[in-house]
Design a protein around this motif. Sequence first.
Motif, mmCIF file in Angstrom:
data_model
loop_
_atom_site.group_PDB
_atom_site.id
_atom_site.type_symbol
_atom_site.label_atom_id
_atom_site.label_comp_id
_atom_site.label_asym_id
_atom_site.label_seq_id
_atom_site.Cartn_x
_atom_site.Cartn_y
_atom_site.Cartn_z
ATOM 1 N N UNK A 1 5.458 -33.217 69.020
ATOM 2 C CA UNK A 1 4.024 -32.960 68.870
ATOM 3 C C UNK A 1 3.491 -33.807 67.731
ATOM 4 N N UNK A 2 2.389 -34.515 67.993
ATOM 5 C CA UNK A 2 1.752 -35.354 66.979
ATOM 6 C C UNK A 2 0.252 -35.073 66.980
ATOM 7 N N UNK A 3 -0.428 -35.621 65.981
ATOM 8 C CA UNK A 3 -1.875 -35.428 65.872
ATOM 9 C C UNK A 3 -2.632 -36.417 66.758
ATOM 10 N N UNK A 4 -3.655 -35.916 67.436
ATOM 11 C CA UNK A 4 -4.592 -36.778 68.149
ATOM 12 C C UNK A 4 -5.951 -36.633 67.489
ATOM 13 N N UNK A 5 -6.552 -37.745 67.157
ATOM 14 C CA UNK A 5 -7.847 -37.709 66.474
ATOM 15 C C UNK A 5 -8.870 -36.947 67.307
ATOM 16 N N UNK A 6 -9.702 -36.157 66.603
ATOM 17 C CA UNK A 6 -10.696 -35.342 67.278
ATOM 18 C C UNK A 6 -11.977 -35.341 66.448
ATOM 19 N N UNK A 7 -13.106 -35.676 67.088
ATOM 20 C CA UNK A 7 -14.367 -35.809 66.364
ATOM 21 C C UNK A 7 -14.824 -34.483 65.769
ATOM 22 N N UNK A 8 -14.544 -33.381 66.438
ATOM 23 C CA UNK A 8 -15.019 -32.079 65.970
ATOM 24 C C UNK A 8 -14.063 -31.433 64.961
ATOM 25 N N UNK A 9 -12.750 -31.483 65.251
ATOM 26 C CA UNK A 9 -11.773 -30.758 64.432
ATOM 27 C C UNK A 9 -10.984 -31.666 63.484
ATOM 28 N N UNK A 10 -11.221 -32.956 63.559
ATOM 29 C CA UNK A 10 -10.460 -33.887 62.733
ATOM 30 C C UNK A 10 -9.187 -34.331 63.422
ATOM 31 N N UNK A 11 -8.426 -33.394 63.944
ATOM 32 C CA UNK A 11 -7.199 -33.694 64.683
ATOM 33 C C UNK A 11 -6.838 -32.483 65.526
ATOM 34 N N UNK A 12 -6.149 -32.741 66.630
ATOM 35 C CA UNK A 12 -5.636 -31.677 67.497
ATOM 36 C C UNK A 12 -4.207 -32.035 67.887
ATOM 37 N N UNK A 13 -3.357 -31.044 68.146
ATOM 38 C CA UNK A 13 -1.981 -31.349 68.546
ATOM 39 C C UNK A 13 -1.897 -31.896 69.971
ATOM 40 N N UNK A 14 -1.043 -32.884 70.141
ATOM 41 C CA UNK A 14 -0.781 -33.492 71.450
ATOM 42 C C UNK A 14 0.730 -33.521 71.628
ATOM 43 N N UNK A 15 1.202 -33.209 72.841
ATOM 44 C CA UNK A 15 2.639 -33.058 73.070
ATOM 45 C C UNK A 15 3.200 -34.118 74.010
ATOM 46 N N UNK A 16 4.343 -34.666 73.625
ATOM 47 C CA UNK A 16 5.176 -35.482 74.513
ATOM 48 C C UNK A 16 6.358 -34.605 74.925
ATOM 49 N N UNK A 17 6.638 -34.541 76.221
ATOM 50 C CA UNK A 17 7.700 -33.649 76.687
ATOM 51 C C UNK A 17 8.666 -34.414 77.596
ATOM 52 N N UNK A 18 9.926 -33.988 77.556
ATOM 53 C CA UNK A 18 10.972 -34.506 78.434
ATOM 54 C C UNK A 18 11.335 -33.402 79.409
ATOM 55 N N UNK A 19 11.246 -33.709 80.683
ATOM 56 C CA UNK A 19 11.494 -32.701 81.725
ATOM 57 C C UNK A 19 12.993 -32.467 81.896
ATOM 58 N N UNK A 20 13.359 -31.192 82.040
ATOM 59 C CA UNK A 20 14.746 -30.857 82.328
ATOM 60 C C UNK A 20 15.090 -31.289 83.750
ATOM 61 N N UNK A 21 16.288 -31.802 83.940
ATOM 62 C CA UNK A 21 16.709 -32.305 85.253
ATOM 63 C C UNK A 21 16.545 -31.229 86.328
ATOM 64 N N UNK A 22 15.883 -31.615 87.425
ATOM 65 C CA UNK A 22 15.698 -30.713 88.553
ATOM 66 C C UNK A 22 14.506 -29.785 88.442
ATOM 67 N N UNK A 23 13.818 -29.821 87.291
ATOM 68 C CA UNK A 23 12.676 -28.925 87.093
ATOM 69 C C UNK A 23 11.368 -29.654 87.393
ATOM 70 N N UNK A 24 10.307 -28.883 87.554
ATOM 71 C CA UNK A 24 8.963 -29.422 87.759
ATOM 72 C C UNK A 24 8.110 -29.103 86.540
ATOM 73 N N UNK A 25 7.367 -30.102 86.077
ATOM 74 C CA UNK A 25 6.487 -29.907 84.930
ATOM 75 C C UNK A 25 5.040 -29.858 85.383
ATOM 76 N N UNK A 26 4.334 -28.878 84.872
ATOM 77 C CA UNK A 26 2.919 -28.740 85.187
ATOM 78 C C UNK A 26 2.167 -28.503 83.884
ATOM 79 N N UNK A 27 1.181 -29.352 83.580
ATOM 80 C CA UNK A 27 0.474 -29.268 82.303
ATOM 81 C C UNK A 27 -0.239 -27.928 82.141
ATOM 82 N N UNK A 28 -0.860 -27.445 83.188
ATOM 83 C CA UNK A 28 -1.576 -26.171 83.080
ATOM 84 C C UNK A 28 -0.610 -25.023 82.788
ATOM 85 N N UNK A 29 0.561 -25.064 83.423
ATOM 86 C CA UNK A 29 1.548 -24.012 83.184
ATOM 87 C C UNK A 29 2.072 -24.091 81.746
#
Length: 525
Positions: free
Chosen positions: A450-478
């Motif tokens: 997780x790193x900071x992403x610049x944000x005009x309103x809050x200054x920064x917001x967290x942004x995530x880079x993820x590695x999917x487990x083998x055989x699993x499905x990743x869904x951002x909303x979930x």
Amino acid sequence: MTRASGIDVARPWLAQRAQASPRAEALAWRDPASGALRALDYASLAERADALARRLRALGVAPGDVVAMLVPSAPVVAPLVHAVHACGAAVLALNARLPDAELARQARRARARLVLTTRADASARPALVAACPPAAVEPGDDAGARIEWLASDVAGGADASAASGPGPAPARLAPCDAPLARRIDPEATAVVLFTSGTTSAPRGVRLAFRAFAASARASSARLGSAPGDRWLACMPLFHVGGLSILFRSVFDGTSALVHAGFDARAVARELDDDAITQASFVATMLARVLDERGARRAPARLRSVLLGGGPCPEPLLERAAALGYPVAPTYGLTEACSQVATRAPGDAERPLGAHLAPLDGTELRIAADGEILVRGPTLMTGYLDDAAATARALRDGWLHTGDVGALDARGRLAVLDRRDDLIVSGGENVAPARVEAVLCAHPAVEDAAVVARADAEFGARPFAFVVRRAGAELDADALRAFCRERLAGYEVPVGFAERDALPRTASGKLRRGELRAELARAEAR
């Protein structure tokens, strides 16, 4: 189960151990051709180190010098390190994963007398060779090695004197009657290690003999040490965590089984087959070993698994504990000669990643801004030729780590994050490690950053880079919903990006700077 080492810090350590325990196993490794397990006792290891030291003296290595080392053969590293010390010199452990230009910069900064490497590596590293006179290490098949001054095809001249470097080039090998070191100044530099540079430019850390001695004794007191112990060393030997295993083994008269690199399948097999009693991993290593071993429980003889390199996800610790692995999470850093605070192996108090007790002789304090401060005998002497950085880091005897943590009522440490990595979002502090731990608890996530992403309103917001487990499905909303159930609103990542792997250092630390730069480039498009 801890016993006194009996080692006098002011005398050559290996020679003392060879005299006290000549037939005890000192070093083990697998033959790369046959796969058979090979081993050396302390008398044989000392004999090899002594022979190598005399070759180094013939090349002009003298007390106070620095000798750089870039040797891929893991079994040869131990006798070479002790040989350098027998000359009264310090070791500059070079990271083989770094580019040639950075290695050359480090050799110049350390004013290395020469660099020990193979002919192949010398040919592939012209900048390093130009910065530091090279000597060839030709490993044998029994942890023996020859050291020879490189000829003109590599050194770049008609003879040895043509090689350029920070000091006078050594002559070709000749008989050397100069005595080897009989005494050690505990305050003299034993090893120079450059930091990983995850939050600033790499700095050369000077670690004294007394720091390694204090660390070895305190670590053994916490983890235990017994005759016949064999420590699995698959951490890089150019990293303080790997080198510390070699020094601890000499202090305790135990053995180190060294691997040339990390291979989860080989480690999983080693745990069952070769009487491993202790091991060192970072979180990603542990996860891969557990995946490889499946439902098999930890071998009964395995007494401790030291786990460092950064925060470890609680679900991974719970998984290991359920299978009987005596995990000992630790917090440490190069400037403190590896371990600072470590849980006793198999301590069942929850959460498993907190309650790290300082090692014997080490003091912890939390500054007003949450920074972890450390004081004790394992601290570095200072940064190489950087008085200003040393003064900033060492103030009134306390090391200012740059990490953020908290102490419980019993003085035990919980590490929250790097201070430089904290994300300030709308006035609230977001600790990336906390968000990463939640993400890694999701069954579809193998790893997260997780790193900071610049944000005009809050200054920064967290942004995530993820590695999917083998055989699993990743869904951002979930993933977002999963986080909302477990985190404050300002801690929930505003975006997710999937990656095959995360950039990490050899010691397992996240290279967040690379991820921040990647995110900035994506935002700019």
